[in-house]
Scaffold this motif. Structure first.
Motif, PDB file in Angstrom:
ATOM      1  N   SER A  61     -34.167  13.990  -0.586  1.00 49.85           N
ATOM      2  CA  SER A  61     -35.026  15.028  -1.384  1.00 49.85           C
ATOM      3  C   SER A  61     -34.306  15.194  -2.585  1.00 49.85           C
ATOM      4  O   SER A  61     -34.803  15.460  -3.674  1.00 49.85           O
ATOM      5  CB  SER A  61     -35.278  16.353  -0.551  1.00 49.85           C
ATOM      6  N   GLY A  62     -32.986  14.938  -2.532  1.00 49.07           N
ATOM      7  CA  GLY A  62     -32.160  15.357  -3.967  1.00 49.07           C
ATOM      8  C   GLY A  62     -31.914  16.828  -4.116  1.00 49.07           C
ATOM      9  O   GLY A  62     -31.319  17.064  -4.927  1.00 49.07           O
ATOM     10  N   GLN A  63     -32.274  17.521  -3.159  1.00 45.46           N
ATOM     11  CA  GLN A  63     -31.942  18.900  -3.086  1.00 45.46           C
ATOM     12  C   GLN A  63     -30.785  19.329  -2.749  1.00 45.46           C
ATOM     13  O   GLN A  63     -30.238  18.639  -1.982  1.00 45.46           O
ATOM     14  CB  GLN A  63     -33.303  19.723  -2.488  1.00 45.46           C
ATOM     15  N   VAL A  64     -30.203  20.637  -3.034  1.00 46.48           N
ATOM     16  CA  VAL A  64     -28.655  20.898  -2.725  1.00 46.48           C
ATOM     17  C   VAL A  64     -28.890  22.209  -1.553  1.00 46.48           C
ATOM     18  O   VAL A  64     -28.036  22.665  -0.960  1.00 46.48           O
ATOM     19  CB  VAL A  64     -27.918  21.217  -3.612  1.00 46.48           C
ATOM     20  N   LEU A  65     -30.205  22.642  -1.558  1.00 49.01           N
ATOM     21  CA  LEU A  65     -30.512  23.641  -0.879  1.00 49.01           C
ATOM     22  C   LEU A  65     -31.806  23.198  -0.044  1.00 49.01           C
ATOM     23  O   LEU A  65     -32.509  22.728  -0.285  1.00 49.01           O
ATOM     24  CB  LEU A  65     -31.081  25.009  -1.852  1.00 49.01           C
ATOM     25  N   PRO A  66     -31.840  23.736   1.207  1.00 46.54           N
ATOM     26  CA  PRO A  66     -31.021  24.970   1.790  1.00 46.54           C
ATOM     27  C   PRO A  66     -29.414  24.555   2.262  1.00 46.54           C
ATOM     28  O   PRO A  66     -29.266  23.574   2.453  1.00 46.54           O
ATOM     29  CB  PRO A  66     -31.604  25.336   3.001  1.00 46.54           C
ATOM     30  N   VAL A  67     -28.560  25.429   2.048  1.00 38.79           N
ATOM     31  CA  VAL A  67     -27.141  25.355   2.648  1.00 38.79           C
ATOM     32  C   VAL A  67     -27.358  25.025   4.242  1.00 38.79           C
ATOM     33  O   VAL A  67     -28.443  25.781   4.684  1.00 38.79           O
ATOM     34  CB  VAL A  67     -26.486  26.681   2.231  1.00 38.79           C
ATOM     35  N   THR A  68     -26.580  24.353   4.872  1.00 40.05           N
ATOM     36  CA  THR A  68     -26.779  24.009   6.205  1.00 40.05           C
ATOM     37  C   THR A  68     -25.377  24.397   6.978  1.00 40.05           C
ATOM     38  O   THR A  68     -24.284  24.264   6.538  1.00 40.05           O
ATOM     39  CB  THR A  68     -26.822  22.517   6.433  1.00 40.05           C
ATOM     40  N   ARG A  69     -25.621  25.088   8.320  1.00 38.11           N
ATOM     41  CA  ARG A  69     -24.812  25.648   9.163  1.00 38.11           C
ATOM     42  C   ARG A  69     -25.007  25.046  10.466  1.00 38.11           C
ATOM     43  O   ARG A  69     -26.042  25.197  11.033  1.00 38.11           O
ATOM     44  CB  ARG A  69     -24.578  27.029   8.997  1.00 38.11           C
ATOM     45  N   THR A  70     -23.795  24.652  11.469  1.00 38.33           N
ATOM     46  CA  THR A  70     -24.168  24.696  12.869  1.00 38.33           C
ATOM     47  C   THR A  70     -23.158  25.862  13.116  1.00 38.33           C
ATOM     48  O   THR A  70     -21.998  26.292  13.067  1.00 38.33           O
ATOM     49  CB  THR A  70     -23.691  23.340  13.231  1.00 38.33           C
ATOM     50  N   SER A  71     -23.540  26.223  14.600  1.00 35.21           N
ATOM     51  CA  SER A  71     -22.768  27.337  15.097  1.00 35.21           C
ATOM     52  C   SER A  71     -22.630  26.920  16.553  1.00 35.21           C
ATOM     53  O   SER A  71     -23.483  26.452  17.255  1.00 35.21           O
ATOM     54  CB  SER A  71     -23.400  28.731  14.908  1.00 35.21           C
ATOM     55  N   ILE A  72     -21.459  27.487  17.207  1.00 37.15           N
ATOM     56  CA  ILE A  72     -21.152  27.465  18.511  1.00 37.15           C
ATOM     57  C   ILE A  72     -20.511  28.750  19.150  1.00 37.15           C
ATOM     58  O   ILE A  72     -19.624  29.214  18.470  1.00 37.15           O
ATOM     59  CB  ILE A  72     -19.981  26.371  18.895  1.00 37.15           C
ATOM     60  N   VAL A  73     -21.159  29.082  20.058  1.00 37.22           N
ATOM     61  CA  VAL A  73     -20.659  30.478  20.661  1.00 37.22           C
ATOM     62  C   VAL A  73     -19.471  29.851  21.750  1.00 37.22           C
ATOM     63  O   VAL A  73     -19.970  29.315  22.724  1.00 37.22           O
ATOM     64  CB  VAL A  73     -21.828  31.298  21.463  1.00 37.22           C
ATOM     65  N   VAL A  74     -18.266  30.241  21.436  1.00 39.37           N
ATOM     66  CA  VAL A  74     -17.264  29.673  22.331  1.00 39.37           C
ATOM     67  C   VAL A  74     -17.006  30.580  23.606  1.00 39.37           C
ATOM     68  O   VAL A  74     -16.882  31.875  23.567  1.00 39.37           O
ATOM     69  CB  VAL A  74     -15.901  29.637  21.550  1.00 39.37           C
ATOM     70  N   MET A  75     -17.055  30.066  24.852  1.00 41.49           N
ATOM     71  CA  MET A  75     -17.287  30.570  26.065  1.00 41.49           C
ATOM     72  C   MET A  75     -16.586  29.523  27.186  1.00 41.49           C
ATOM     73  O   MET A  75     -16.201  28.588  26.765  1.00 41.49           O
ATOM     74  CB  MET A  75     -18.532  30.903  26.374  1.00 41.49           C
ATOM     75  N   PRO A  76     -16.356  30.169  28.200  1.00 38.33           N
ATOM     76  CA  PRO A  76     -15.574  29.141  29.178  1.00 38.33           C
ATOM     77  C   PRO A  76     -16.239  27.932  29.473  1.00 38.33           C
ATOM     78  O   PRO A  76     -15.480  26.814  29.762  1.00 38.33           O
ATOM     79  CB  PRO A  76     -15.729  30.262  30.493  1.00 38.33           C
ATOM     80  N   GLU A  77     -17.795  27.942  29.372  1.00 38.25           N
ATOM     81  CA  GLU A  77     -18.281  26.700  29.741  1.00 38.25           C
ATOM     82  C   GLU A  77     -18.146  25.517  28.737  1.00 38.25           C
ATOM     83  O   GLU A  77     -18.351  24.369  28.746  1.00 38.25           O
ATOM     84  CB  GLU A  77     -19.904  26.798  29.670  1.00 38.25           C
ATOM     85  N   ASN A  78     -17.841  25.994  27.250  1.00 39.75           N
ATOM     86  CA  ASN A  78     -17.805  24.967  26.452  1.00 39.75           C
ATOM     87  C   ASN A  78     -16.329  24.900  25.367  1.00 39.75           C
ATOM     88  O   ASN A  78     -16.163  24.198  24.669  1.00 39.75           O
ATOM     89  CB  ASN A  78     -18.896  25.087  25.360  1.00 39.75           C
ATOM     90  N   LYS A  79     -15.493  25.934  25.878  1.00 40.50           N
ATOM     91  CA  LYS A  79     -14.404  26.217  25.268  1.00 40.50           C
ATOM     92  C   LYS A  79     -13.553  24.633  24.790  1.00 40.50           C
ATOM     93  O   LYS A  79     -12.949  24.388  23.921  1.00 40.50           O
ATOM     94  CB  LYS A  79     -13.611  26.908  25.724  1.00 40.50           C
ATOM     95  N   ALA A  80     -13.538  23.982  25.952  1.00 36.21           N
ATOM     96  CA  ALA A  80     -12.998  22.602  25.817  1.00 36.21           C
ATOM     97  C   ALA A  80     -13.658  21.667  24.620  1.00 36.21           C
ATOM     98  O   ALA A  80     -12.931  20.513  24.583  1.00 36.21           O
ATOM     99  CB  ALA A  80     -12.736  21.745  27.233  1.00 36.21           C
ATOM    100  N   GLU A  81     -14.852  22.037  24.319  1.00 38.77           N
ATOM    101  CA  GLU A  81     -15.580  20.945  23.571  1.00 38.77           C
ATOM    102  C   GLU A  81     -15.307  21.526  21.982  1.00 38.77           C
ATOM    103  O   GLU A  81     -16.052  20.994  21.145  1.00 38.77           O
ATOM    104  CB  GLU A  81     -16.820  20.982  23.919  1.00 38.77           C
TER     105      GLU A  81
END
Length: 331
Positions: A199-219
């Motif tokens: 699209s040539g746009q710089v917005l929207p700003v992009t974010r990924t998130s992870i809630v770190v817990m025992p099930e995924n801490k190693a990842e």
């Protein structure tokens, strides 16, 4: 914005139970679009985040536009109560935006405990806020419903910031935590990022998130490595297990307690209830209802003034104490 440039940076910062990895200077696109107006807004945000400044009107309003989520994530209360399906009426939403437009509302956010892409009117809601002068328009999604058509509409809508909540690298981990199909979700997100780049746009700003817990801490390292080349920044959030309000002495000061959300924002549920923060616990602290009260009235109400006094003296009410107990006990 799917590739890294020489000017990109990797900055790690820690704040409020979140570790942020900034892969790009995600403020710059907003500065380029809004100039000094954006810089002043962020200055006010930082000042209010310490309780040193109380704006005349909330800087941000968080909207739950539908009382429902299509996933049952194990760390979320929605895993117990999916919600009623109640939708925030469009007329009520527009009334809040209209009021905010007269009082300089800076930001809104979609995704207050719900999956906002379940609302077919979400594009109209984004566009309406932009047309009324709201500068920062944010949306958080699990990306299960994202497709090429919706991605194009979101990118064109005026959305300035989008979060993809993922929480895993391995499909089996994702299935365990979120109960969905990770391959589909990742393809949906990568499709969005590809369309944004074209699209040539710089917005929207992009974010990924992870809630770190025992099930995924190693990842965690794998998660950062996977998304670092693709998005503007990554948030690794601490796991917070929700606690019931404690029965401790409510007059006892809590050393180390700090919460300034009621200096920055308000949140609105699909039922129209106004709450002082974006947490699930905060839903128990109803300040008013948009069917009967204006946002300005809620912001300056006796309830809000009393809550701010309790928080500033570190003698929060039981509901806030339960939030503090949750974050301090499990991190």
């Amino acid at each position: 914005m799917t590739g890294k440039k020489d000017s990109d940076r990797n900055v790690v910062e820690r704040r409020d139970f979140v570790t942020r990895i900034s892969c790009k200077d995600y403020h710059q696109p907003m500065i380029e679009k809004f100039g000094d107006k954006y810089l002043q807004y962020r200055k006010e945000w930082e000042s209010s985040a310490t309780g040193d400044y109380l704006p005349a009107f909330p800087l941000q309003i968080d909207f739950e536009i539908i009382d429902y989520c299509n996933l049952k994530c194990i760390m979320c209360p929605r895993s117990i109560d999916r919600g009623s399906g109640t939708k925030l009426p469009m007329a009520d939403y527009k009334a809040v935006i209209d009021e905010g437009a007269t009082r300089g509302l800076k930001a809104i956010s979609f995704g207050y405990g719900d999956e906002p892409l379940l609302r077919s009117e979400v594009i109209e809601m984004i566009e309406y806020a932009g047309s009324k002068g709201v500068m920062d328009i944010r949306l958080s999604t699990n990306a299960t419903l994202l497709n090429a058509d919706l991605s194009k509409k979101l990118i064109k809508s005026g959305l300035t910031y989008i979060t993809f909540s993922i929480d895993a690298v391995r499909p089996e981990t994702y299935k365990k935590i979120r109960g969905g199909n990770l391959n589909k979700v990742e393809n949906n997100i990568k499709g969005f990022l590809s369309i944004l780049a074209k699209s040539g746009q710089v917005l929207p700003v992009t974010r990924t998130s992870i809630v770190v817990m025992p099930e995924n801490k190693a990842e965690l390292d794998g998660f950062i490595n996977r998304w670092q080349p693709l998005v503007d920044f990554i948030d690794a959030q601490d796991y917070i297990k929700l606690e019931k309000p404690g029965a401790d002495n409510i007059n006892q000061a809590l050393d180390g307690f700090s919460c300034y959300q009621p200096w920055q924002r308000l949140a609105i549920t699909a039922q129209g209830d106004v709450t002082p923060c974006c947490t699930f616990q905060g839903r128990e602290l109803k300040i008013g209802n948009i069917k009967n009260d204006t946002i300005f009235e809620c912001w300056n109400s006796r309830k809000m003034k009393k809550l701010r006094e309790q928080l500033s003296t570190r003698r929060p009410p039981p509901v806030c104490r339960s939030c503090y107990a949750s974050t301090s006990k499990y991190n």
